[in-house]
Design an enzyme around this catalytic site. Structure first.
Site, PDB file in Angstrom:
ATOM      1  N   ARG A  34      -2.884   4.880 -11.056  1.00  0.00           N
ATOM      2  CA  ARG A  34      -3.217   5.929 -12.021  1.00  0.00           C
ATOM      3  C   ARG A  34      -1.989   6.733 -12.344  1.00  0.00           C
ATOM      4  O   ARG A  34      -1.203   7.073 -11.479  1.00  0.00           O
ATOM      5  CB  ARG A  34      -4.286   6.843 -11.426  1.00  0.00           C
ATOM      6  CG  ARG A  34      -5.554   6.078 -11.065  1.00  0.00           C
ATOM      7  CD  ARG A  34      -6.795   6.632 -11.697  1.00  0.00           C
ATOM      8  NE  ARG A  34      -7.901   5.716 -11.434  1.00  0.00           N
ATOM      9  CZ  ARG A  34      -8.651   5.767 -10.343  1.00  0.00           C
ATOM     10  NH1 ARG A  34      -8.433   6.691  -9.430  1.00  0.00           N
ATOM     11  NH2 ARG A  34      -9.624   4.897 -10.180  1.00  0.00           N
ATOM     12  N   ARG A  82      10.236  -9.185   4.039  1.00  0.00           N
ATOM     13  CA  ARG A  82      10.053  -9.107   2.588  1.00  0.00           C
ATOM     14  C   ARG A  82      11.274  -9.598   1.840  1.00  0.00           C
ATOM     15  O   ARG A  82      11.245  -9.684   0.614  1.00  0.00           O
ATOM     16  CB  ARG A  82       9.803  -7.653   2.201  1.00  0.00           C
ATOM     17  CG  ARG A  82       8.420  -7.330   1.650  1.00  0.00           C
ATOM     18  CD  ARG A  82       8.426  -5.868   1.287  1.00  0.00           C
ATOM     19  NE  ARG A  82       7.282  -5.396   0.568  1.00  0.00           N
ATOM     20  CZ  ARG A  82       6.173  -4.913   1.122  1.00  0.00           C
ATOM     21  NH1 ARG A  82       6.027  -4.913   2.426  1.00  0.00           N
ATOM     22  NH2 ARG A  82       5.213  -4.423   0.360  1.00  0.00           N
ATOM     23  N   ARG A 107       6.665  -3.066  -7.827  1.00  0.00           N
ATOM     24  CA  ARG A 107       6.360  -3.773  -6.581  1.00  0.00           C
ATOM     25  C   ARG A 107       6.142  -5.261  -6.835  1.00  0.00           C
ATOM     26  O   ARG A 107       6.545  -6.101  -6.023  1.00  0.00           O
ATOM     27  CB  ARG A 107       5.140  -3.161  -5.899  1.00  0.00           C
ATOM     28  CG  ARG A 107       5.543  -2.075  -4.925  1.00  0.00           C
ATOM     29  CD  ARG A 107       4.445  -1.118  -4.601  1.00  0.00           C
ATOM     30  NE  ARG A 107       3.277  -1.744  -4.051  1.00  0.00           N
ATOM     31  CZ  ARG A 107       2.094  -1.136  -3.957  1.00  0.00           C
ATOM     32  NH1 ARG A 107       1.946   0.095  -4.401  1.00  0.00           N
ATOM     33  NH2 ARG A 107       1.079  -1.761  -3.451  1.00  0.00           N
TER      34      ARG A 107
HETATM   35  P1  ADP Z   1       1.636  -3.173  -0.346  1.00  0.00           P
HETATM   36  O1  ADP Z   1       0.685  -2.082  -0.723  1.00  0.00           O
HETATM   37  O2  ADP Z   1       2.352  -3.775  -1.495  1.00  0.00           O
HETATM   38  O3  ADP Z   1       1.042  -4.180   0.587  1.00  0.00           O
HETATM   39  P2  ADP Z   1       3.060  -1.980   1.881  1.00  0.00           P
HETATM   40  O4  ADP Z   1       1.999  -1.036   2.303  1.00  0.00           O
HETATM   41  O5  ADP Z   1       3.348  -3.154   2.736  1.00  0.00           O
HETATM   42  O6  ADP Z   1       2.844  -2.448   0.379  1.00  0.00           O
HETATM   43  O7  ADP Z   1       4.455  -1.158   1.711  1.00  0.00           O
HETATM   44  C1  ADP Z   1       4.540  -0.006   0.890  1.00  0.00           C
HETATM   45  C2  ADP Z   1       6.017   0.261   0.547  1.00  0.00           C
HETATM   46  O8  ADP Z   1       6.783   0.410   1.754  1.00  0.00           O
HETATM   47  C3  ADP Z   1       6.722  -0.854  -0.210  1.00  0.00           C
HETATM   48  O9  ADP Z   1       6.496  -0.788  -1.586  1.00  0.00           O
HETATM   49  C4  ADP Z   1       8.187  -0.601   0.171  1.00  0.00           C
HETATM   50  O10 ADP Z   1       8.738   0.490  -0.552  1.00  0.00           O
HETATM   51  C5  ADP Z   1       8.083  -0.168   1.618  1.00  0.00           C
HETATM   52  N1  ADP Z   1       8.186  -1.338   2.539  1.00  0.00           N
HETATM   53  C6  ADP Z   1       7.203  -1.826   3.335  1.00  0.00           C
HETATM   54  N2  ADP Z   1       7.629  -2.902   4.026  1.00  0.00           N
HETATM   55  C7  ADP Z   1       8.913  -3.105   3.647  1.00  0.00           C
HETATM   56  C8  ADP Z   1       9.900  -4.064   3.975  1.00  0.00           C
HETATM   57  N3  ADP Z   1       9.652  -5.069   4.846  1.00  0.00           N
HETATM   58  N4  ADP Z   1      11.119  -3.971   3.393  1.00  0.00           N
HETATM   59  C9  ADP Z   1      11.391  -2.995   2.529  1.00  0.00           C
HETATM   60  N5  ADP Z   1      10.516  -2.062   2.152  1.00  0.00           N
HETATM   61  C10 ADP Z   1       9.284  -2.101   2.694  1.00  0.00           C
END
Ligand code: ADP
Length: 190
Positions: free
Chosen positions: A131, A88, A142
């Site tokens: 929500r 990311r 995000r």
């Molecule tokens: P999304 O719903 O945006 O697809 P994810 O389920 O992949 O998000 O991740 C949820 C949260 O977990 C992110 O908003 C972040 O806080 C954390 N996270 C997940 N993957 C990473 C990463 N590679 N680096 C840093 N934080 C991460």
């Protein structure tokens, strides 16, 4: 098949990842899922990550890089893997590169899910994650994190000719067919 899927929150990555991992018989490595599992189990990592995740911020690179290195050391990745939510940041992409170079198992493809932020945002709000004021702020955060820190990865991987675009606007089935078509043209290394 070793692949990374990139795309903003709400692009439908998780849904399509499930199809791809089924078709290619590879594990779905989702950093978000691993983190959420740690939060539920109240591990040290989970306790450290939960507030950061609730804000919509990114968990520190070092923590995530170690977590992924551990996951990719599991024997089920011998046949390949699909990384979802990782890398990311450019730092994470460099760490992944170093790890895969060490194992002589480079990436075969980076699938980029293309969807305008204006189209992705309502999908997330619609599935209930937005929500309440705090949650709406976290969704906004995000998207900001995606634009600031993750978008630059597209250039990082495009330079090496690894990126294949998939139009992520359409029904689940339509997108699934596009993904299958793109992946059928990818040459898989060994
Ligand atoms: P999304 O719903 O945006 O697809 P994810 O389920 O992949 O998000 O991740 C949820 C949260 O977990 C992110 O908003 C972040 O806080 C954390 N996270 C997940 N993957 C990473 C990463 N590679 N680096 C840093 N934080 C991460």
């Amino acid at each position: 098949m070793r692949l990374v899927i990139l795309g903003p929150p709400g692009a439908g990555k998780g849904t399509q990842a499930a199809f791809i991992t089924d078709d290619y018989n590879i594990p779905h490595v989702s950093t978000g899922e691993i983190l959420r599992d740690n939060v539920v189990r109240r591990t040290a990592l989970g306790r450290q990550a939960s507030q950061i995740m609730n804000r919509g911020d990114l968990v520190p690179d070092g923590v995530i890089n170690d977590m992924v290195a551990q996951r990719l050391a599991e024997p089920d990745t011998a046949n390949g893997f699909l990384l979802d939510g990782y890398p990311r940041t450019v730092n994470q992409a460099q760490a992944l590169d170093a790890l895969l170079a060490e194992r002589s198992t480079p990436l075969d493809v980076v699938l980029r899910f293309v969807v305008a932020l204006e189209q992705a945002e309502p999908r997330i709000l619609g599935r209930g994650e937005g929500r309440g004021d705090d949650a709406a702020a976290a969704v906004k955060r995000r998207f900001e994190e995606y634009n600031n820190k993750t978008k630059p990865l597209e250039g990082f991987y495009a330079q090496r000719g690894l990126v294949r675009d998939v139009d992520a606007v359409g029904s689940v089935e339509e997108v699934r067919e596009r993904v299958a078509k793109v992946l059928s043209g990818v040459e898989v290394g060994s």
